[in-house]
Write a protein that holds these residues in place. Structure first.
Motif, PDB file in Angstrom:
ATOM      1  N   LEU A   1       0.832  -1.213   0.000  1.00  0.00           N
ATOM      2  CA  LEU A   1       0.000   0.000   0.000  1.00  0.00           C
ATOM      3  C   LEU A   1       0.861   1.255   0.000  1.00  0.00           C
ATOM      4  O   LEU A   1       0.530   2.236  -0.682  1.00  0.00           O
ATOM      5  N   ASP A   2       1.940   1.233   0.761  1.00  0.00           N
ATOM      6  CA  ASP A   2       2.836   2.402   0.804  1.00  0.00           C
ATOM      7  C   ASP A   2       3.285   2.794  -0.602  1.00  0.00           C
ATOM      8  O   ASP A   2       3.324   3.983  -0.943  1.00  0.00           O
TER       9      ASP A   2
ATOM     10  N   ASN B  37      -7.633   3.408   2.652  1.00  0.00           N
ATOM     11  CA  ASN B  37      -8.071   3.409   4.048  1.00  0.00           C
ATOM     12  C   ASN B  37      -7.712   2.060   4.652  1.00  0.00           C
ATOM     13  O   ASN B  37      -8.354   1.052   4.365  1.00  0.00           O
ATOM     14  N   ARG B  38      -6.710   2.020   5.484  1.00  0.00           N
ATOM     15  CA  ARG B  38      -6.199   0.738   5.989  1.00  0.00           C
ATOM     16  C   ARG B  38      -7.083   0.129   7.071  1.00  0.00           C
ATOM     17  O   ARG B  38      -6.820  -0.982   7.529  1.00  0.00           O
TER      18      ARG B  38
ATOM     19  N   ALA C 278     -12.063  -4.344   3.086  1.00  0.00           N
ATOM     20  CA  ALA C 278     -12.217  -4.620   1.652  1.00  0.00           C
ATOM     21  C   ALA C 278     -10.893  -4.444   0.911  1.00  0.00           C
ATOM     22  O   ALA C 278     -10.681  -5.068  -0.136  1.00  0.00           O
ATOM     23  N   VAL C 279     -10.000  -3.626   1.461  1.00  0.00           N
ATOM     24  CA  VAL C 279      -8.680  -3.442   0.842  1.00  0.00           C
ATOM     25  C   VAL C 279      -7.870  -4.734   0.984  1.00  0.00           C
ATOM     26  O   VAL C 279      -7.185  -5.161   0.041  1.00  0.00           O
ATOM     27  N   MET C 280      -7.954  -5.364   2.150  1.00  0.00           N
ATOM     28  CA  MET C 280      -7.275  -6.653   2.336  1.00  0.00           C
ATOM     29  C   MET C 280      -7.891  -7.722   1.431  1.00  0.00           C
ATOM     30  O   MET C 280      -7.188  -8.532   0.832  1.00  0.00           O
ATOM     31  N   TYR C 281      -9.218  -7.710   1.318  1.00  0.00           N
ATOM     32  CA  TYR C 281      -9.910  -8.667   0.454  1.00  0.00           C
ATOM     33  C   TYR C 281      -9.400  -8.558  -0.990  1.00  0.00           C
ATOM     34  O   TYR C 281      -9.065  -9.565  -1.628  1.00  0.00           O
TER      35      TYR C 281
END
Length: 409
Positions: free
Chosen positions: A312-313, A320-321, A325-328
């Motif tokens: 992500l960096d 938005n950590r 849903a970002v992990m998904y």
């Protein structure tokens, strides 16, 4: 004799040439529309607008992951061309975008199109065109039906399995419960309701006191929550997408309704559901998961979480950590990467589905310990395990064992 030697020599040379040609032919690369020596074109349909727009971050995460792949040299030397369109969670729009991707953009496959009603609208079309509808972003049971729909495959644990697990917990912890159900009036919502009823078995009729549905186009479900409270139900099964999940949690807190609350795992995002609803209002809610919650401190030093943050960096710094849903999106993008790598130089639609149906104990970074993806030609449900969790403070706490259950279409 010399003439005989010439003839034998010519015959031997012909054999050598034939063998060489055969080897060359077997080593030749095979492509379908959307693939070449340099590129694999992948289609995607997401609700970047409309009532399910909270899920749009999944498409953005996947796009970022494919940029990472390309920066690292691609897959087997081929770069990913990711073409993603908005359908606003509207099935007619989904049909339009699928046709555009297949017939105009000429993608190799459509990956991770989101939502049960949208995917239902294009399932027959995709199968008639023999274009993979791969790892759809919905847990409806119907995606695991290789006999009738060999070009469609799900990804996440299916809704009926999840609901059966909640039913078992209710029967154990609250055997005399009065259950109220709120569900979205479509295949997604009905799948969850069926799973709960199947899990409750003969007791379903006496335990479920009310079933209330809502339409995805409604602006609010506040009146439904007030109605459900009036039944004096002491267990609430909340089958809603993020916008409505946040509304329901907030309204329950406002009117002082405090049943044992089960929330479907498609709406467990802290960033898009729990925080907007209010942490105080969210305490004690029970759900389930199969991947690591980025806000859970137990994963602070976990190598997979460190890799996720590093990704992500570099490729999606504005993410938005706290939004699960970002992990998904990160996990399922690894699933496609795994399949395409396995395709080697046979980048055809048929081979994509063959490799997708041959996944063995695959563990994308980010899954909970003990959970693995597996498929076969008769099992199109890669993931079928979850662990229960309860909301406490400002994060989810896992409890109990990893639970498994396969319910096929």
């Amino acid at each position: 004799m010399p003439a005989m030697h010439v003839r034998l020599g010519a015959f031997s040379a012909a054999l050598v040439l034939a063998a060489a040609l055969s080897t060359t032919a077997s080593a030749q690369k095979r492509y379908d529309t959307g693939a070449s020596d340099t590129e694999i074109k992948i289609g995607n349909i997401m609700p970047y607008s409309g009532p399910a727009s909270a899920y749009g971050v999944i498409g953005k995460t996947e796009e970022a992951y494919f940029r990472k792949i390309n920066a690292e040299g691609g897959i087997n030397g081929r770069k990913i061309n990711f073409v993603s369109y908005d359908d606003a969670y509207s099935p007619p729009k989904t049909v339009e975008q699928a046709r555009k991707l297949v017939e105009s953009d000429e993608v190799l496959l459509i990956f991770q199109s989101l939502g049960t009603p949208p995917n239902s609208a294009i399932q027959k079309y995709m199968n008639s065109k023999k274009v993979p509808q791969l790892f759809v972003a919905t847990g409806a049971t119907k995606w695991d039906d290789p006999k009738n729909f060999p070009w469609t495959m799900g990804w996440q644990p299916n809704y009926q399995t999840e609901a059966r697990i909640y039913a078992k917990y209710i029967l154990k912890e609250k055997p005399n419960a009065k259950i109220a159900i709120l569900y979205q009036n479509d295949d997604y919502g009905k799948d969850y309701v069926k799973g709960l009823k199947d899990g409750l078995g003969a007791k379903a009729e006496s335990m479920i006191v009310v079933e209330e549905s809502y339409e995805v186009a409604q602006p609010t479900i506040d009146s439904s929550i007030v109605k459900l409270k009036s039944t004096d139900a002491d267990v609430f099964f909340n089958v809603t997408t993020p916008k409505f999940a946040a509304q329901s949690i907030k309204k329950m807190h406002e009117i002082g309704w405090k049943p044992m609350h089960f929330l479907n795992n498609v709406s467990v995002s802290i960033g898009s559901v729990m925080k907007p609803a209010g942490f105080e209002a969210s305490q004690g809610i029970i759900s389930s998961n199969y991947y690591k919650d980025p806000t859970d401190p137990q994963w602070k030093d976990d190598p997979a979480m460190k890799a996720w943050n590093a990704f992500l960096d570099k490729y999606y710094p504005e993410a938005n950590r706290t939004d699960s849903a970002v992990m998904y999106g990160y996990i399922v993008a690894q699933g496609l990467e795994h399949v395409l790598k396995a395709c080697g130089d046979d980048v055809t639609r048929a081979n994509v589905m063959k490799q997708a149906a041959s996944i063995k104990d695959f563990e994308p970074a980010g899954l909970l310990p003990g959970i693995k993806a597996n498929t076969s030609p008769t099992d199109f449900a890669p993931l079928s395990q979850v662990q229960l969790m309860r909301f406490k403070g400002e994060s989810w706490e896992l409890f109990g064992d990893v639970l498994s259950g396969d319910v096929s279409g």
